[in-house]
Design a protein around this motif. Structure first.
Motif, PDB file in Angstrom:
ATOM      1  N   GLU A 444       0.837  -1.202   0.000  1.00  0.00           N
ATOM      2  CA  GLU A 444       0.000   0.000   0.000  1.00  0.00           C
ATOM      3  C   GLU A 444       0.868   1.247   0.000  1.00  0.00           C
ATOM      4  O   GLU A 444       0.602   2.215  -0.729  1.00  0.00           O
ATOM      5  CB  GLU A 444      -0.915  -0.009   1.225  1.00  0.00           C
ATOM      6  N   ARG A 445       1.927   1.234   0.826  1.00  0.00           N
ATOM      7  CA  ARG A 445       2.811   2.388   0.892  1.00  0.00           C
ATOM      8  C   ARG A 445       3.559   2.592  -0.427  1.00  0.00           C
ATOM      9  O   ARG A 445       3.799   3.726  -0.844  1.00  0.00           O
ATOM     10  CB  ARG A 445       3.811   2.205   2.036  1.00  0.00           C
ATOM     11  N   ILE A 449      -0.360  -1.992  -4.488  1.00  0.00           N
ATOM     12  CA  ILE A 449      -1.357  -2.886  -3.912  1.00  0.00           C
ATOM     13  C   ILE A 449      -2.419  -3.267  -4.932  1.00  0.00           C
ATOM     14  O   ILE A 449      -2.914  -4.415  -4.939  1.00  0.00           O
ATOM     15  CB  ILE A 449      -2.006  -2.246  -2.651  1.00  0.00           C
ATOM     16  N   HIS A 450      -2.797  -2.365  -5.828  1.00  0.00           N
ATOM     17  CA  HIS A 450      -3.825  -2.686  -6.822  1.00  0.00           C
ATOM     18  C   HIS A 450      -3.349  -3.817  -7.728  1.00  0.00           C
ATOM     19  O   HIS A 450      -4.115  -4.743  -8.034  1.00  0.00           O
ATOM     20  CB  HIS A 450      -4.167  -1.453  -7.659  1.00  0.00           C
ATOM     21  N   SER A 478      -8.175  -4.300   0.312  1.00  0.00           N
ATOM     22  CA  SER A 478      -7.588  -3.292   1.194  1.00  0.00           C
ATOM     23  C   SER A 478      -8.362  -1.985   1.091  1.00  0.00           C
ATOM     24  O   SER A 478      -9.206  -1.805   0.197  1.00  0.00           O
ATOM     25  CB  SER A 478      -6.119  -3.052   0.828  1.00  0.00           C
ATOM     26  N   HIS A 480      -7.171   0.796   0.122  1.00  0.00           N
ATOM     27  CA  HIS A 480      -6.801   1.460  -1.134  1.00  0.00           C
ATOM     28  C   HIS A 480      -7.606   0.897  -2.296  1.00  0.00           C
ATOM     29  O   HIS A 480      -8.000   1.630  -3.205  1.00  0.00           O
ATOM     30  CB  HIS A 480      -5.308   1.291  -1.386  1.00  0.00           C
ATOM     31  N   ASP A 481      -7.846  -0.417  -2.293  1.00  0.00           N
ATOM     32  CA  ASP A 481      -8.641  -1.020  -3.365  1.00  0.00           C
ATOM     33  C   ASP A 481     -10.064  -0.497  -3.337  1.00  0.00           C
ATOM     34  O   ASP A 481     -10.645  -0.148  -4.370  1.00  0.00           O
ATOM     35  CB  ASP A 481      -8.663  -2.547  -3.213  1.00  0.00           C
TER      36      ASP A 481
END
Length: 648
Positions: A444-445, A449-450, A478, A480-481
């Motif tokens: 994510e950072r 992540i995608h 997540s 972010h997703d």
């Protein structure tokens, strides 16, 4: 009008900036006037030796020249920068008074000498007086009050003297000197007017620049210094403290539960809350400490102290922010966590110090929420480990190194396997196996992540074909997703390419992911529901506001966090778990208990009417092939569950 003129002449209505500028100019010019007076006085005294009495040609000029030279040296040795405008005005007034006194002394002496000698000596005295007037005007053009006072004293004195003498030649000379003096005074006043306007313009420009700089370095919402000023000061302070061997502490404060309050009560109240937070931080930190808003709900502070003193200050700040905020008719309770790093514990640049404080803050929020944590070598090892993992993640062949394991979700009463939760596994050739909670956070950072989510979903969907048709696939997303329009669109494309019916998919979302950006999360969940997939709220009970949002979200299932199940060994824990299950049933949501590890827990779940469970009691996560081999037959899976229920 007369009052204004009097105020100007006595330097009482002078602008402070102008007074300072006048002082600086006079300091450079007035020594030349004293030098001119001294040289000319010596010359006049020399030409009158033997003509006038000795005391007039030796002792009087000696005193006058001595006083002039002392003033010359005094002005030369004075500092160019004065403390303030008041000090400058004091010096200018004193210069005007002393100059007037010296002018009286010089003109009285020179006119007294004019009574001796012949026409040549008299002409020299007239020249001396004329040069004195011209010198005063030129050398005091930036202090016109003194120039006018001295010029008036000298001009009026010699003009009265020459007019009263009855000598037509010297009367004409006096009138000529008067005319030239008037012209030069006019030039003097015009020049000073331009100088005055220039200083006022510069002062206004300086004030405007100062205001603009202040605005550029101030957070408009809280009135605290902003991120730009904070990092500018951080660079300077770190360099200074390392050079001088002093210890500097950097603290980062992050608000707890602010996001929930902002989403619940609206952004207007959120802004008011941040204003109140800024005021409380000002009350905690004194003037020796820089405290700034770095953005969002993050604040920072800098002070020269050791880690213990900085931690005490951080604790005071967290305690102050934990007290309820009264905003109109609404009372809001939040909190704060603090991470601190010092130059004694962290080497390198200012950004290294900031990163260390940020890791300490991360540790505080993840393990010691609401307290102040000081960065230590333990954090350093963790940082290095995470950086190694992050570097390996950036260089990884994700498709080859990552795989999906599955853990069954089983119906408590019927004993059938309802679904299998897909769990990511990563084995790096460089560092070996990495826990999902570690590499997911780093992904994510790092902003990848995608890509990982889509790749894992493709693998999970491919494995689903080998499982019995009645088993659903549960897949984690997540924060972010969920909040990304692009990611949700990508998920839909992967599902369409796989040929799997969307109704066989259950997307699991944590409360934290939902609350991070509630409007975007709700929109993403409705898009997934529109595809035909189902939504499960994972780790229920660990978020900030699960109950308040539960009825607003398009949720089909609730997965109760393992902490509720493990706590069921105590009477109070069993009552709490029963209440959560009852809540889910009242909302007509399927209830799944996570982390079931012993038969007593399973028995209690059956007694309170929980729908399904998953955990090590039944099966650990396993590859798809092993899952198919063990539970490919629905009858076999049911038999295993019944065996566990009988033991319970």
């Amino acid at each position: 009008m007369a009052k204004r003129i009097l105020g100007w002449l006595t330097l009482r209505s002078v602008d402070p900036d102008l007074a300072v500028a006048q002082y600086r100019q006079v300091q450079r010019q007035i020594p030349m006037l004293y030098a001119l007076l001294s040289v000319n006085a010596v010359a006049v005294a020399y030409t009158h030796l033997g003509v006038a009495p000795g005391w007039m040609t030796i002792w009087v000029p000696a005193v006058l020249v001595t006083v002039s030279l002392v003033r010359l040296v005094t002005w030369t040795r004075r500092p160019q920068h004065v403390a303030d405008a008041g000090q400058a005005l004091h010096m200018l007034r004193r210069t005007t008074v002393l100059g007037s006194v010296l002018a009286i002394a010089y003109i009285a002496w020179s006119l007294a000498l004019n009574g001796y000698g012949n026409d040549r000596e008299h002409a020299h005295v007239a020249i001396f007086i004329a040069v004195t007037v011209i010198g005063c005007i030129f050398c005091l053009m930036h202090l016109p009050q003194a120039a006018l006072a001295i010029t008036t004293i000298v001009t009026v004195s010699f003009l009265v003297y020459y007019l009263s003498s009855g000598d037509r030649i010297y009367t004409a000379i006096g009138l000529n000197i008067l005319l030239v003096t008037l012209v030069m005074i006019r030039v003097l006043l015009n020049s000073f007017r331009g100088f005055d306007q220039l200083i006022r313009t510069q002062g206004e420009t300086t004030r405007l620049n100062r205001d603009v700089t202040l605005l550029a370095h101030t957070d408009m919402l809280t009135g605290l210094p902003n991120r730009r000023l904070f990092f500018s000061e951080l660079d300077e302070e770190v360099a200074t403290c390392r050079t001088q061997g002093r210890e500097l502490a950097l603290g980062l404060i992050d608000l707890d539960r602010f996001k929930a309050a902002n989403d619940t009560f609206g952004h207007l109240l959120g802004d008011q809350l941040l204003e109140a937070v800024g005021q409380r931080l000002r009350d905690v930190f004194n003037s020796d400490c820089l405290v700034a808003r770095l953005g969002g709900d993050e604040f920072g502070f800098l002070l020269e102290s050791d880690g213990a003193a900085a931690c005490d200050l951080g604790v005071r700040a967290c305690d102050a922010l934990s007290r309820p905020f009264r905003l109109g008719d609404i009372t809001v309770s939040i909190g704060a966590s603090c991470g601190i790093a010092t130059t004694r514990d962290v080497s390198g640049t200012a950004m290294s110090l900031y990163d260390a404080a940020d890791y300490a803050l991360y540790n505080a929020k993840s393990e010691h929420r609401g307290v102040s944590v000081l960065y230590s070598a333990k954090h350093e090892r963790r940082i290095r480990s995470e950086r190694a993992v992050e570097a390996a993640l950036q260089a990884a062949d994700l498709d080859a190194e990552m795989d999906v394991h599955f853990q069954p979700i089983v119906h408590v009463e019927r004993g059938t396997v309802l679904a299998a939760e897909a769990l990511a596994r990563w084995t790096s050739p460089q560092i070996g196996q990495v826990r999902p909670d570690v590499f997911i956070a780093l992904a994510e950072r790092a902003g990848i992540i995608h890509r990982i989510t889509l790749m894992l979903l493709e693998k999970a969907l491919a494995s689903l074909e080998r499982l019995p048709s009645g088993i659903l696939l549960s897949f984690n997303l997540s924060a972010h997703d969920l909040a990304s329009e692009e990611a949700v669109t990508g998920l839909a494309a992967v599902i369409q390419r796989s040929g799997v019916e969307p109704s066989r998919l259950v997307f699991e979302l944590t409360e934290t992911a939902v609350l991070r950006d509630f409007p975007a999360a709700e929109h993403g969940m409705r898009r997934l529901r529109a595809l035909g997939a189902r939504i499960a709220l994972d780790d229920f009970g660990t978020g900030q506001s699960g109950l308040s949002y539960l009825h607003r979200l398009p949720i089909d299932k609730v997965k109760i966090d393992r902490s509720f199940v493990s706590g069921a060994s105590e009477p109070s824990g069993r009552e709490l778990l029963s209440a959560v299950v009852a809540l889910c049933r009242s909302l007509r949501l399927e209830c799944i208990a996570e982390g079931v590890e012993d038969q007593q827990q399973l028995r209690h779940l059956r007694e309170i009417g929980c729908d399904a469970f998953q955990g090590y009691l039944f099966a650990k996560p396993m590859p798809a092939e092993e899952l198919t081999a063990r539970f490919g037959s629905a009858e076999h899976a049911r038999e295993l569950v019944h065996q566990e229920l009988l033991r319970a």
